[in-house]
Motif scaffolding. Structure first.
Motif, short mmCIF file in Angstrom:
data_model
loop_
_atom_site.label_atom_id
_atom_site.label_comp_id
_atom_site.label_asym_id
_atom_site.label_seq_id
_atom_site.Cartn_x
_atom_site.Cartn_y
_atom_site.Cartn_z
N THR A 47 0.83 -1.20 0.00
CA THR A 47 0.00 0.00 0.00
C THR A 47 0.85 1.25 0.00
OG1 THR A 47 -1.76 -1.14 1.18
CG2 THR A 47 -1.81 1.25 1.23
N SER A 50 2.09 2.30 -3.35
CA SER A 50 1.12 2.85 -4.30
C SER A 50 0.67 4.24 -3.90
CB SER A 50 -0.10 1.92 -4.40
OG SER A 50 -0.78 1.88 -3.17
N PRO A 134 -2.74 8.35 -9.46
CA PRO A 134 -3.93 7.79 -10.12
C PRO A 134 -4.64 8.84 -10.97
CG PRO A 134 -3.86 7.11 -7.82
CD PRO A 134 -2.77 8.12 -8.00
N GLN A 162 -10.77 2.40 -8.93
CA GLN A 162 -10.33 1.27 -9.76
C GLN A 162 -8.91 1.50 -10.29
OE1 GLN A 162 -13.48 0.98 -12.66
NE2 GLN A 162 -15.01 0.49 -11.12
N GLU A 163 -8.63 2.74 -10.69
CA GLU A 163 -7.29 3.07 -11.21
C GLU A 163 -6.22 2.94 -10.12
OE1 GLU A 163 -6.14 3.77 -14.26
OE2 GLU A 163 -8.13 3.36 -15.07
N SER A 164 -6.60 3.15 -8.87
CA SER A 164 -5.64 3.08 -7.76
C SER A 164 -5.69 1.73 -7.05
CB SER A 164 -5.90 4.21 -6.77
OG SER A 164 -7.22 4.15 -6.28
N ASP A 165 -6.29 0.71 -7.70
CA ASP A 165 -6.41 -0.63 -7.12
C ASP A 165 -7.09 -0.59 -5.75
OD1 ASP A 165 -5.20 -1.86 -9.31
OD2 ASP A 165 -3.20 -1.51 -8.51
N TYR A 166 -8.07 0.28 -5.63
CA TYR A 166 -8.88 0.42 -4.41
C TYR A 166 -8.07 0.82 -3.19
CZ TYR A 166 -12.56 -1.48 -7.29
OH TYR A 166 -13.47 -1.66 -8.29
N ASP A 167 -6.94 1.46 -3.42
CA ASP A 167 -6.17 2.07 -2.34
C ASP A 167 -6.73 3.47 -2.13
OD1 ASP A 167 -4.39 3.17 -0.61
OD2 ASP A 167 -2.64 3.02 -1.91
#
Length: 404
Positions: A47, A50, A134, A162-167
């Protein structure tokens, strides 16, 4: 129940009898508690990678941002400068020491005004790539008020998640480009006479996102329903860049300028106005006359324009940027062992056609594709090492495509 062995955890040293579960490996073992802690460490580490994690010292300066955009976008120097400064100030606001004083820096949301094909989306996409944050593009035309057919306002943030992989922490420092913002202009001069669910209603819904608030976002987009799990996202540090062609706003600008051209100095002022590029004189007053509500204009404090692309700029777009259209085709053909060359006359013809069709830079790709389609189909199976695109070839292929 089978008796537990005397094997010990390779990490904490406890025996199997002292833990709930022991996982055996080839050369070592791990207990359930160490496995759980290891999972948490991996999650925290991934995490943190990202997240937006550069310091004020590492933040690219406006000149660096502009130089990076210069590699991908031709011209539009004023828009690049405005965008670079706004983005730089925005992330300085995020990185500021909030304990130092009571001065609160407000958000620097931006609106880019320019005709189709001038590079609005490309500018936003390029600067997000430089910052490695993102980034998502949303079309304002599909947005409607909650309860009506279309997408809810919150779907904008669903795509950012979605672009940030749900972070969530990473998404809360991202950039959102809202395209076609002019299409949600108020349809009538008087507010609230009729329900304008895809115009003024959407503008009202966007206010809370642009200003900064905690919004409950459906993780996979679509319509919200009571049983759906929501993810709270704080939009306070999300930068919103809005873009639109604002077709017809030139008349609003012209009308405003003409109202000032009264008196002895009127002719002198008239001569200074560049009638071929009226966008450069745009003000918040013109956006209000076009149909944006005053509240949303106040949350888009930075207004910048993109100049119409002339012949020289269009030709440079074909050949100069890092991802220039001609360079893309040359790379595709090189992968098949073919050296591709475009003659100057062929490039001139493609540019002339783009101007004739009033397609802007976006039209260059479709025209070049028309020229190259047959060769991309035939060349891989034929013994060709060199291919030169001449003006005659360009004329033939484009005219054939037009007939179809």
């Amino acid at each position: 129940m089978a008796a537990k062995s005397n094997k010990r955890c390779s990490f904490c040293g406890r025996s199997e009898s002292e833990v709930q579960l022991m996982i055996y490996g080839v050369d070592g073992n791990i207990c359930n508690e160490c496995a759980q802690r290891a999972t948490e460490l991996v999650r925290e580490n991934m995490t943190s990678k990202s997240k937006f994690n550069f310091s004020l010292k590492d933040l690219p300066k406006p000149r660096e941002l502009k130089e990076f955009m210069d590699q991908y976008v031709i011209g539009q120097d004023e828009a690049k400068k405005s965008l670079a400064v706004a983005v730089y100030n925005h992330y300085k606001r995020i990185l500021q020491d909030k304990k130092s004083d009571d001065v609160e820096i407000e958000k620097s949301n931006i609106v880019l005004i320019g005709s189709t094909g001038t590079g609005k989306t490309l500018l936003a996409k390029t600067i997000a790539r430089k910052l490695n944050v993102p980034f998502t593009i949303v079309d304002a035309t599909v947005l409607t008020q909650a309860g009506y057919v279309g997408e809810d306002i919150e779907s904008i943030l669903s795509r950012l998640l979605q672009e940030s992989d749900y972070d969530v922490a990473s998404a809360e420092r991202g950039i959102v480009f809202i395209d076609e913002i002019d299409k949600i202009a108020r349809k009538g001069d008087n507010p609230s006479i009729t329900r304008d669910v895809s115009g003024e209603g959407v503008q009202q819904g966007l206010l809370k996102l642009l200003e900064g608030s905690v919004v409950n976002v459906p993780p996979y987009g679509g319509r919200k329903h009571p049983e759906q799990k929501m993810i709270p996202v704080n939009t306070q540090n999300i930068l919103f860049i809005c873009g639109g062609a604002f077709s017809g706003i030139e008349r609003k600008i012209g009308a405003r300028l003409n109202t000032r051209m009264v008196g002895y100095g009127a002719s002198a002022v008239t001569q200074k106005v560049d009638k071929d590029n009226m966008m450069q004189y745009v003000t918040p007053q013109d956006l209000k006359a076009f149909g944006l509500i005053p509240e949303i204009i106040g949350r888009l404090p930075i207004i910048t324009h993109l100049d119409p692309l002339g012949r020289e700029a269009l030709k440079r777009i074909l050949t100069e940027p890092k991802n220039a259209i001609t360079k893309q085709y040359q790379k595709l053909f090189k992968m098949d062992g073919v050296k591709l060359v475009f003659s100057e006359e062929a490039l001139d013809y493609i540019v002339d056609k783009a101007i004739e069709f009033n397609l802007g830079a976006r039209g260059l790709r479709s025209l070049t594709e028309s020229v190259m389609m047959d060769y991309m189909y035939e060349t891989p199976t034929e013994d060709i090492k060199n291919l030169t695109i001449t003006r005659e070839i360009a004329e033939e292929k484009i005219s054939k495509a037009n007939v179809k």
